[in-house]
Every structure is written in C-alpha cells, then in structure tokens.
Design an enzyme around this catalytic site. Structure first.
Site, PDB file in Angstrom:
ATOM      1  N   CYS A   1       0.818  -1.221   0.000  1.00  0.00           N
ATOM      2  CA  CYS A   1       0.000   0.000   0.000  1.00  0.00           C
ATOM      3  C   CYS A   1       0.854   1.275   0.000  1.00  0.00           C
ATOM      4  CB  CYS A   1      -0.931  -0.013   1.205  1.00  0.00           C
ATOM      5  SG  CYS A   1      -0.107  -0.460   2.739  1.00  0.00           S
TER       6      CYS A   1
ATOM      7  N   HIS B   1      -3.272   6.312   4.440  1.00  0.00           N
ATOM      8  CA  HIS B   1      -1.856   6.589   4.706  1.00  0.00           C
ATOM      9  C   HIS B   1      -1.487   7.961   4.139  1.00  0.00           C
ATOM     10  CE1 HIS B   1      -1.449   2.516   5.869  1.00  0.00           C
ATOM     11  NE2 HIS B   1      -0.716   2.028   4.890  1.00  0.00           N
TER      12      HIS B   1
END
Ligand code: A2P
Length: 337
Positions: free
Chosen positions: A130, A244
């Site tokens: 990710c 994130h």
C-alpha cells in the site's frame, strides 16, 4: 479470459475484502458468479452484493473449481497455501499479500503505471504494498517526463494496513484511554492512541530497515522497471484509521519546478492535486478516506538542493482502496480489457 467471469474473494470478511466487494459492485465489474471465502469462523455468515445475500464459505483447496479470477487478501501464508490450487483450477490469482511480489515470474502491477505487465502472468499477479502504491502512482507520470533518480519517503501509516482487527483495536484503545481505563492491545505492539511508532514489521538487525521500508525500496524498482532508482523510506504508524500519508522528497535527472509537477499531475490518472496555500489546506488522511484518488499537495522546490533538481511534496491515499482493494480490482479489469 471469460468476459463474464466467476470471481472469488479469499478474505472477503477482512478490511480489504469488504472493500473489494464494494469496488466490484461500484465499478460494475462483470461477474457471472461471486464466491466469498474466509476462515471457518466466518462460514455461514452472509454479505450483500448487488442486493443479494451471498453466504461466506470456508476457504479450501476445492474452492476454486470453475473460478476465473480469485482475489486474495487473507495474508501471505494463506496466499502461499492456496496458490497452487488456484492456478491448477485455471484461475488467475490477484494477490494482495506480499507472498509473491518479488517473484520474477509474478507481475507486480499498478494499472496507472505498468498495465502491460498484467498480461505477462503465469497464473499469479501481485498487488503492490500500500505505501508503495500511494507513493509511486503520483511519481510515475513525473518519472516519465523527467527521470526520478532518488526518492526519500517518510510514511504516516493508518491502522487499516494491519487489518480490520487493528482498526477496531485503535477505536477501543482510544475510548479506553479517554475514559482513563486500562486496555490491553493484542494486535498493535505499542500504545496506539495519541502516539506514533516505527512500523510494526520486523527490523533487519544488520541494515536497520524494517520490512515495510524494504518493500517500498524493492517494489518501486520492480514496478518502474528501473534498477537505477535509489529509494529510502522511514515507515511509521500513526493513530489514523484507514488512509496513509507520506512525505516524498525526490531528485530528478533534469531541473524541475513545482509548476512542472503541477502541470504533469493535473492530468495524471488516479491523482488529485490538493494544494491550497492560502487556506493552508493540503492532503489529509481524513479527506483521502473513501476516495479513489491519491491526494497530492505541499508541492515545493526542495531548497536543500540548490541545483533545482529536487521537489518535496505530501500525499495521502486510502490504504484500503488504491492501496489495496481498488488497485486489485483495476488489475482484474485489465484482464477483461
Ligand atoms: P475471518 O474473518 O473468517 O477471520 P484482515 O486483513 O482484516 O485481518 O482480514 C483477514 C481476512 O483473511 C479475513 O477475511 C479472514 O477471515 C481471512 N482469513 C484469516 N485466516 C484465514 C484462514 N486460515 N483461512 C481463510 N481465511 C482466513
């Protein structure tokens, strides 16, 4: 590939699996039959897809008969355990785990970056890490115009990367903390509310890098198909639920200005510029949550490089969507194209 495939999701009840289901539905992915697979604990539960209840089945080696595409997000050991069964059944595995990412026979694909690689598979296609996806989706269009020689990344990673249980644990631990109650965390190894800590993956005692950081280093080289790009990262968890953020500093082969970057990114797929200096409004994980695009802002000349070859910027992307489920579903779309 069957244009109306039978699709399976292994890990359907997990944080990423649930988003895969949602992405398949929202993007009208053509599906003749959907199989939802998880552990024996979840067998018999129902999940809704296109208005219909589907019963979750236990993942076994027999689960893949007649399946064309199998999305996996149940952890690396489960991917390894079932990969042969998937390939033997004639299905293509799109694997969200790290199990096969660096295997030379397995393409590692971000559809905005290296879509052609998806067709070069031997039964398994890997979805990148990710943090890697969120960093390099906006970096790729810049790299194509002015080669990125060096990337320095610092991540601010959400709980979602550690799964649904970690997200729940962050909420519970925060409530307990505010109530002044003791709370024993079981998933995340350090006090999570009101704290930040180095990413909870193994640290190599020789290099001092943790596994998450080395994934960013190695995967960027593989996806860009550029062994010369130099990457370093510092990966940190923050008490955020699902998106994130990352500070990216990169040096290009030729001089580059913030306006060059804005021009390139203004038409780049999968990216949205959020760079409002007057309002001090820049990418935030709260805004990135639930969004397909990676938000990019704080685009500025890196003044520590007087040659004008370096840019600093800040990005935020939904770890569960572009960082995982959405990217995997986009890979599936490439197979049907
Ligand atoms: P289950 O919900 O039945 O435990 P997350 O990444 O959010 O932790 O989710 C992990 C996913 O992987 C869940 O769907 C989980 O199912 C599934 N899973 C975990 N262990 C196994 C296993 N041994 N066999 C099949 N699925 C598993």
């Amino acid at each position: 590939m069957n244009p109306n495939p039978v699709v399976a999701i292994a890990g359907a009840t997990g944080a990423v699996g649930v988003e895969m289901l949602r992405c398949l539905e929202e993007r009208n992915f053509p599906i003749s039959k959907l199989k939802l697979l998880a552990s024996a604990r979840s067998a018999g539960k129902t999940m809704t897809f296109r208005g219909q209840d589907i019963t979750v089945e236990e993942l076994t080696e027999d689960s893949f008969k007649g399946v064309d595409i199998a999305f996996f997000s149940a952890g690396g050991s489960i991917s390894k355990k079932f990969a042969k069964a998937v390939v033997d059944a004639g299905a293509v595995m799109i694997d969200n785990s790290s199990a096969y990412r660096m295997d030379p026979d397995v393409p590692l694909v971000i559809p905005e970056v290296n879509p052609q690689a998806a067709h070069d598979h031997k039964g398994i296609i890997a979805n990148p890490n990710c943090s890697t996806i969120i960093a390099i989706t906006p970096l790729w269009p810049i790299h194509q115009k002015n080669r990125v020689k060096r990337l320095i990344a610092a991540t601010y990673q959400a709980a979602s990367g550690a799964g649904a249980a970690a997200m729940e644990e962050l909420e519970q631990a925060t409530r307990a903390h505010l109530a002044g109650e003791a709370f024993e965390q079981k998933i995340i190894p350090h006090p999570y509310p009101f704290n930040v800590f180095s990413h909870n993956s193994r640290v190599d005692p020789v290099t001092g890098y943790n596994e998450e950081e080395m994934k960013m280093v190695k995967e960027t080289t593989k996806i860009f198909a550029d062994t010369n790009i130099r990457v370093t990262a510092t990966c940190v968890r923050v008490p955020v639920l699902r998106a994130h953020s990352e500070a990216l500093d990169f040096e290009c082969e030729n001089p580059i200005t913030p306006d060059d970057v804005r021009t390139i990114l203004s038409t780049a797929p999968g990216v949205k510029i959020v760079d409002d200096v007057a309002r001090n409004y820049f990418p935030m994980p709260k805004d990135a949550s639930g969004q397909d695009d990676i938000l990019v802002g704080r685009i500025r000349q890196d003044i520590s490089d007087p040659t004008g070859h370096s840019i600093s910027m800040f990005v935020a992307g939904d770890q569960l969507l572009k960082g995982a489920a959405l990217n995997a579903v986009q890979i599936g779309e490439l197979l049907l194209a």
